[in-house]
Scaffold this motif. Sequence first.
Motif, PDB file in Angstrom:
ATOM      1  N   SER A 148      55.383  35.725  71.442  1.00 13.20           N
ATOM      2  CA  SER A 148      54.938  37.103  71.186  1.00 13.20           C
ATOM      3  C   SER A 148      56.056  37.979  70.642  1.00 13.20           C
ATOM      4  O   SER A 148      55.922  39.199  70.614  1.00 13.20           O
ATOM      5  CB  SER A 148      54.395  37.715  72.484  1.00 13.20           C
ATOM      6  OG  SER A 148      53.310  36.968  72.975  1.00 13.20           O
TER       7      SER A 148
ATOM      8  N   ALA B  30      57.314  38.739  67.676  1.00 16.43           N
ATOM      9  CA  ALA B  30      57.034  39.660  66.561  1.00 16.43           C
ATOM     10  C   ALA B  30      56.324  40.908  67.080  1.00 16.43           C
ATOM     11  O   ALA B  30      56.664  42.034  66.690  1.00 16.43           O
ATOM     12  CB  ALA B  30      56.199  38.962  65.492  1.00 16.43           C
ATOM     13  N   GLN B  31      55.369  40.726  67.979  1.00 12.27           N
ATOM     14  CA  GLN B  31      54.654  41.857  68.582  1.00 12.27           C
ATOM     15  C   GLN B  31      55.609  42.714  69.411  1.00 12.27           C
ATOM     16  O   GLN B  31      55.581  43.943  69.336  1.00 12.27           O
ATOM     17  CB  GLN B  31      53.513  41.344  69.448  1.00 12.27           C
ATOM     18  CG  GLN B  31      52.819  42.415  70.260  1.00 12.27           C
ATOM     19  CD  GLN B  31      51.876  41.841  71.307  1.00 12.27           C
ATOM     20  OE1 GLN B  31      51.422  40.710  71.191  1.00 12.27           O
ATOM     21  NE2 GLN B  31      51.601  42.610  72.327  1.00 12.27           N
TER      22      GLN B  31
ATOM     23  N   LEU C   7      58.848  43.069  69.069  1.00  9.38           N
ATOM     24  CA  LEU C   7      59.765  43.786  68.183  1.00  9.38           C
ATOM     25  C   LEU C   7      59.080  44.984  67.533  1.00  9.38           C
ATOM     26  O   LEU C   7      59.695  46.056  67.396  1.00  9.38           O
ATOM     27  CB  LEU C   7      60.347  42.847  67.133  1.00  9.38           C
ATOM     28  CG  LEU C   7      61.389  41.858  67.670  1.00  9.38           C
ATOM     29  CD1 LEU C   7      61.640  40.750  66.662  1.00  9.38           C
ATOM     30  CD2 LEU C   7      62.682  42.574  68.040  1.00  9.38           C
ATOM     31  N   ARG C   8      57.824  44.822  67.139  1.00  8.36           N
ATOM     32  CA  ARG C   8      57.074  45.967  66.589  1.00  8.36           C
ATOM     33  C   ARG C   8      56.924  47.047  67.655  1.00  8.36           C
ATOM     34  O   ARG C   8      57.074  48.238  67.378  1.00  8.36           O
ATOM     35  CB  ARG C   8      55.696  45.519  66.090  1.00  8.36           C
ATOM     36  CG  ARG C   8      55.741  44.798  64.750  1.00  8.36           C
ATOM     37  CD  ARG C   8      54.355  44.585  64.157  1.00  8.36           C
ATOM     38  NE  ARG C   8      53.481  43.781  64.996  1.00  8.36           N
ATOM     39  CZ  ARG C   8      53.411  42.456  64.962  1.00  8.36           C
ATOM     40  NH1 ARG C   8      54.171  41.767  64.131  1.00  8.36           N
ATOM     41  NH2 ARG C   8      52.582  41.807  65.754  1.00  8.36           N
ATOM     42  N   GLU C   9      56.638  46.631  68.872  1.00  5.50           N
ATOM     43  CA  GLU C   9      56.509  47.565  69.996  1.00  5.50           C
ATOM     44  C   GLU C   9      57.826  48.315  70.212  1.00  5.50           C
ATOM     45  O   GLU C   9      57.830  49.539  70.403  1.00  5.50           O
ATOM     46  CB  GLU C   9      56.141  46.755  71.247  1.00  5.50           C
ATOM     47  CG  GLU C   9      55.636  47.524  72.413  1.00  5.50           C
ATOM     48  CD  GLU C   9      55.213  46.576  73.543  1.00  5.50           C
ATOM     49  OE1 GLU C   9      55.501  46.935  74.699  1.00  5.50           O
ATOM     50  OE2 GLU C   9      54.627  45.510  73.287  1.00  5.50           O
TER      51      GLU C   9
ATOM     52  N   ASP D 274      60.117  48.943  67.994  1.00  8.61           N
ATOM     53  CA  ASP D 274      60.285  49.883  66.881  1.00  8.61           C
ATOM     54  C   ASP D 274      59.472  51.158  67.096  1.00  8.61           C
ATOM     55  O   ASP D 274      59.977  52.265  66.901  1.00  8.61           O
ATOM     56  CB  ASP D 274      59.862  49.240  65.558  1.00  8.61           C
ATOM     57  CG  ASP D 274      60.979  48.479  64.884  1.00  8.61           C
ATOM     58  OD1 ASP D 274      62.156  48.676  65.248  1.00  8.61           O
ATOM     59  OD2 ASP D 274      60.674  47.679  63.975  1.00  8.61           O
ATOM     60  N   VAL D 275      58.221  50.999  67.495  1.00  5.73           N
ATOM     61  CA  VAL D 275      57.358  52.159  67.728  1.00  5.73           C
ATOM     62  C   VAL D 275      57.921  53.009  68.863  1.00  5.73           C
ATOM     63  O   VAL D 275      57.986  54.243  68.762  1.00  5.73           O
ATOM     64  CB  VAL D 275      55.906  51.717  68.045  1.00  5.73           C
ATOM     65  CG1 VAL D 275      55.064  52.867  68.576  1.00  5.73           C
ATOM     66  CG2 VAL D 275      55.265  51.109  66.812  1.00  5.73           C
TER      67      VAL D 275
ATOM     68  N   GLU E 224      60.882  54.967  67.735  1.00  7.48           N
ATOM     69  CA  GLU E 224      60.453  56.140  66.960  1.00  7.48           C
ATOM     70  C   GLU E 224      59.959  57.253  67.884  1.00  7.48           C
ATOM     71  O   GLU E 224      60.304  58.427  67.686  1.00  7.48           O
ATOM     72  CB  GLU E 224      59.344  55.757  65.980  1.00  7.48           C
ATOM     73  CG  GLU E 224      59.829  54.962  64.792  1.00  7.48           C
ATOM     74  CD  GLU E 224      58.683  54.551  63.873  1.00  7.48           C
ATOM     75  OE1 GLU E 224      57.682  55.298  63.780  1.00  7.48           O
ATOM     76  OE2 GLU E 224      58.806  53.483  63.245  1.00  7.48           O
TER      77      GLU E 224
ATOM     78  N   THR F  61      65.619  42.756  65.072  1.00 10.83           N
ATOM     79  CA  THR F  61      65.464  42.297  63.705  1.00 10.83           C
ATOM     80  C   THR F  61      66.788  42.471  62.970  1.00 10.83           C
ATOM     81  O   THR F  61      67.679  43.197  63.427  1.00 10.83           O
ATOM     82  CB  THR F  61      64.371  43.097  62.966  1.00 10.83           C
ATOM     83  OG1 THR F  61      64.790  44.452  62.867  1.00 10.83           O
ATOM     84  CG2 THR F  61      63.025  42.986  63.678  1.00 10.83           C
TER      85      THR F  61
ATOM     86  N   GLN G 266      67.288  46.110  62.261  1.00 10.40           N
ATOM     87  CA  GLN G 266      67.800  46.843  63.417  1.00 10.40           C
ATOM     88  C   GLN G 266      69.295  46.586  63.604  1.00 10.40           C
ATOM     89  O   GLN G 266      70.065  47.498  63.909  1.00 10.40           O
ATOM     90  CB  GLN G 266      67.036  46.446  64.681  1.00 10.40           C
ATOM     91  CG  GLN G 266      65.593  46.882  64.686  1.00 10.40           C
ATOM     92  CD  GLN G 266      64.776  46.142  65.728  1.00 10.40           C
ATOM     93  OE1 GLN G 266      65.030  44.981  66.041  1.00 10.40           O
ATOM     94  NE2 GLN G 266      63.767  46.818  66.250  1.00 10.40           N
TER      95      GLN G 266
END
Length: 121
Positions: free
Chosen positions: A63, A65-66, A68-70, A72-73, A76, A107, A110
């Motif tokens: 999981s 990739a998920q 890492l997106r989390e 990032d959000v 932000e 990433t 990052q």
Amino acid sequence: MSSASKRKGSQWERDLEEYLNASGLKARRLPRAGSKDIGDVAVPAKDYDIVVEAKNVRNAWGSMAQFLREADVEAENYSEKYDMPTIGVVATKTRQAGPGEGRIVMTVHQFINLLRWAGIA
């Protein structure tokens, strides 16, 4: 999420915060923020902060990739809330090991930002 999973996750967050502080950093656990979540643990640097998304799951790579997106959000959201440049990373727990053996994942993007903001690149 079951209460057992929630307890494991919360314990990993506490262990990570304690380990980072014992290492001389000024880490702090972050409050739950609902849909505008800001991460689990924050580590302030001079001109930016690092927000850690702590994961205590059996197969983190499946999981990642998920996650890492989390991260990032949440970075932000944190940046908006505290008006501070922020990098999000994922900290995964290593089974049957202490917090110092956990893994920090980010990433390449990052990583480049971290180096730039630290004045290295």
